[in-house]
Design an enzyme around this catalytic site. Sequence first.
Site, PDB file in Angstrom:
ATOM      1  N   ASP A  13      15.921   2.691   2.232  1.00 59.77           N
ATOM      2  CA  ASP A  13      15.139   1.469   2.502  1.00 59.77           C
ATOM      3  C   ASP A  13      14.681   1.387   3.956  1.00 59.77           C
ATOM      4  O   ASP A  13      14.496   0.295   4.490  1.00 59.77           O
ATOM      5  CB  ASP A  13      15.948   0.207   2.152  1.00 59.77           C
ATOM      6  CG  ASP A  13      16.466   0.220   0.727  1.00 59.77           C
ATOM      7  OD1 ASP A  13      15.687   0.562  -0.172  1.00 59.77           O
ATOM      8  OD2 ASP A  13      17.650  -0.110   0.515  1.00 59.77           O
ATOM      9  N   GLY A  17       8.358   5.142   2.784  1.00 62.65           N
ATOM     10  CA  GLY A  17       7.113   5.125   2.028  1.00 62.65           C
ATOM     11  C   GLY A  17       5.911   4.879   2.914  1.00 62.65           C
ATOM     12  O   GLY A  17       4.882   5.548   2.789  1.00 62.65           O
ATOM     13  N   HIS A  43      10.498   3.564  -3.615  1.00 64.21           N
ATOM     14  CA  HIS A  43       9.665   3.450  -2.426  1.00 64.21           C
ATOM     15  C   HIS A  43       8.574   2.423  -2.698  1.00 64.21           C
ATOM     16  O   HIS A  43       8.044   2.362  -3.807  1.00 64.21           O
ATOM     17  CB  HIS A  43       9.014   4.791  -2.077  1.00 64.21           C
ATOM     18  CG  HIS A  43       9.969   5.791  -1.519  1.00 64.21           C
ATOM     19  ND1 HIS A  43       9.688   7.136  -1.439  1.00 64.21           N
ATOM     20  CD2 HIS A  43      11.200   5.650  -1.001  1.00 64.21           C
ATOM     21  CE1 HIS A  43      10.712   7.778  -0.904  1.00 64.21           C
ATOM     22  NE2 HIS A  43      11.639   6.889  -0.628  1.00 64.21           N
ATOM     23  N   GLN A 179      16.166   8.230  -0.325  1.00 60.98           N
ATOM     24  CA  GLN A 179      17.408   7.573   0.084  1.00 60.98           C
ATOM     25  C   GLN A 179      17.614   7.725   1.597  1.00 60.98           C
ATOM     26  O   GLN A 179      16.675   7.599   2.359  1.00 60.98           O
ATOM     27  CB  GLN A 179      18.584   8.098  -0.732  1.00 60.98           C
ATOM     28  CG  GLN A 179      18.448   7.753  -2.215  1.00 60.98           C
ATOM     29  CD  GLN A 179      19.614   8.205  -3.038  1.00 60.98           C
ATOM     30  OE1 GLN A 179      19.684   9.357  -3.444  1.00 60.98           O
ATOM     31  NE2 GLN A 179      20.534   7.305  -3.309  1.00 60.98           N
ATOM     32  N   ARG A 256      18.879  -5.926  -6.009  1.00 54.78           N
ATOM     33  CA  ARG A 256      20.013  -6.533  -5.316  1.00 54.78           C
ATOM     34  C   ARG A 256      19.656  -6.826  -3.859  1.00 54.78           C
ATOM     35  O   ARG A 256      18.892  -6.103  -3.234  1.00 54.78           O
ATOM     36  CB  ARG A 256      21.227  -5.597  -5.363  1.00 54.78           C
ATOM     37  CG  ARG A 256      21.861  -5.508  -6.733  1.00 54.78           C
ATOM     38  CD  ARG A 256      23.058  -4.573  -6.729  1.00 54.78           C
ATOM     39  NE  ARG A 256      22.663  -3.179  -6.546  1.00 54.78           N
ATOM     40  CZ  ARG A 256      23.499  -2.159  -6.629  1.00 54.78           C
ATOM     41  NH1 ARG A 256      24.781  -2.365  -6.858  1.00 54.78           N
ATOM     42  NH2 ARG A 256      23.071  -0.925  -6.469  1.00 54.78           N
ATOM     43  N   ARG A 257      20.263  -7.885  -3.341  1.00 51.71           N
ATOM     44  CA  ARG A 257      20.010  -8.237  -1.951  1.00 51.71           C
ATOM     45  C   ARG A 257      20.591  -7.175  -1.024  1.00 51.71           C
ATOM     46  O   ARG A 257      21.703  -6.687  -1.227  1.00 51.71           O
ATOM     47  CB  ARG A 257      20.635  -9.594  -1.625  1.00 51.71           C
ATOM     48  CG  ARG A 257      20.325 -10.052  -0.210  1.00 51.71           C
ATOM     49  CD  ARG A 257      20.591 -11.513  -0.010  1.00 51.71           C
ATOM     50  NE  ARG A 257      20.310 -11.914   1.352  1.00 51.71           N
ATOM     51  CZ  ARG A 257      20.166 -13.171   1.737  1.00 51.71           C
ATOM     52  NH1 ARG A 257      20.277 -14.136   0.846  1.00 51.71           N
ATOM     53  NH2 ARG A 257      19.917 -13.474   2.990  1.00 51.71           N
ATOM     54  N   SER A 324       6.031   1.681  13.314  1.00 53.56           N
ATOM     55  CA  SER A 324       5.369   0.811  12.347  1.00 53.56           C
ATOM     56  C   SER A 324       5.496  -0.639  12.795  1.00 53.56           C
ATOM     57  O   SER A 324       6.599  -1.114  13.072  1.00 53.56           O
ATOM     58  CB  SER A 324       5.991   0.987  10.961  1.00 53.56           C
ATOM     59  OG  SER A 324       5.442   0.053  10.055  1.00 53.56           O
ATOM     60  N   GLY A 326       3.858  -3.204  10.966  1.00 57.30           N
ATOM     61  CA  GLY A 326       3.431  -4.028   9.841  1.00 57.30           C
ATOM     62  C   GLY A 326       3.338  -3.172   8.593  1.00 57.30           C
ATOM     63  O   GLY A 326       3.453  -1.948   8.661  1.00 57.30           O
TER      64      GLY A 326
END
EC number: 6.3.4.4
Length: 337
Positions: A13, A17, A43, A179, A256-257, A324, A326
Amino acid sequence: MTCTIVVGGQWGDEGKGKIISYLCKKDNPSIIARGGVGPNAGHTVEVDGEKYGIRMVPTGFPNVNAKLAVGAGVLTDPEVLLKEIQMLEKFNVGERMLVDYRCGIIEETHKELDKSNEHLSKEIGSTGTGCGPANVDRAMRTLKQGKDIESISKYMGDVSKAVNEALEAGDNVLIEGTQGSLLSLFYGSYPYVTSKDTNAASFAADVGVGPTKIDEVVAVFKSYPTRVGEGPFPTEMSVEEAESLGVVEYGTVTGRRRRVGYFDHELAKKVCRLNGATQIAITCLDKYDTECYGITEYEKLSEKGKAFIKEVEEKVGVKVTLISTGPELGQTIDVRK
């Protein structure tokens, strides 16, 4: 000719992507090949304001000139693959897709076992996509391969051959990792890890490329690391603190959070060493400092943003080349030479 591998520097996360999509547009590789475990990693790619959540198709799909490949080392769920090809029809993904005929196949029984196994689902926090049980069958030499499945037969081919021929022809190739390095079966916080290694060397092997062919390894780190599922998280902050900072996220696959923490320079240094990282990409700098949102030139970053980048470079020892600011591809600072 450049062969680049993109790896996640944390627990997944990280925003790979976005970085992969940017590199695919900027560097124009002829082949974008996916390594990694399988459809357990999601992604999110944003194109012209529209978000696409994918688990099988390489995230470089917006580059309509590139062939999209899934390596032999990647577990494939035919149902997920076919749904994504249909969803991405306007990008002509079906005509560009190449899946290695030796890839392992996830069947319904694998998913059922993954979800029903209490150790995997509750203690480890498995995504329930069947990857762990499928890899068990692969080790036992009983797992079906891509060449055995009629529904995806039109996409079968030799990914290793295609990638190496592209490199020999002088083309750029990008290998997508999935991952994060800290979820590696070998080097992560065992047993709270995934079912195989998730580092650059393994991604190269997944698509059939030898180590001497790799030119660049880009390690992607989010300005604030996140983790889905169980396991150690040294710099984790409280839910209340995360909410006060406006950092609330949910996993692409599980829903999931995500747990949130502060940037860990020591872990980042370990990850870069493990992967032989030649450059670092930092994502979500705009979440660390909202004044950085949408900035496309390094000199125009806030002092707080610049200080964050400088600290990463000094403590980790690897140059930050991509930043990045945004979700859109254009909201990227590229300081590569």
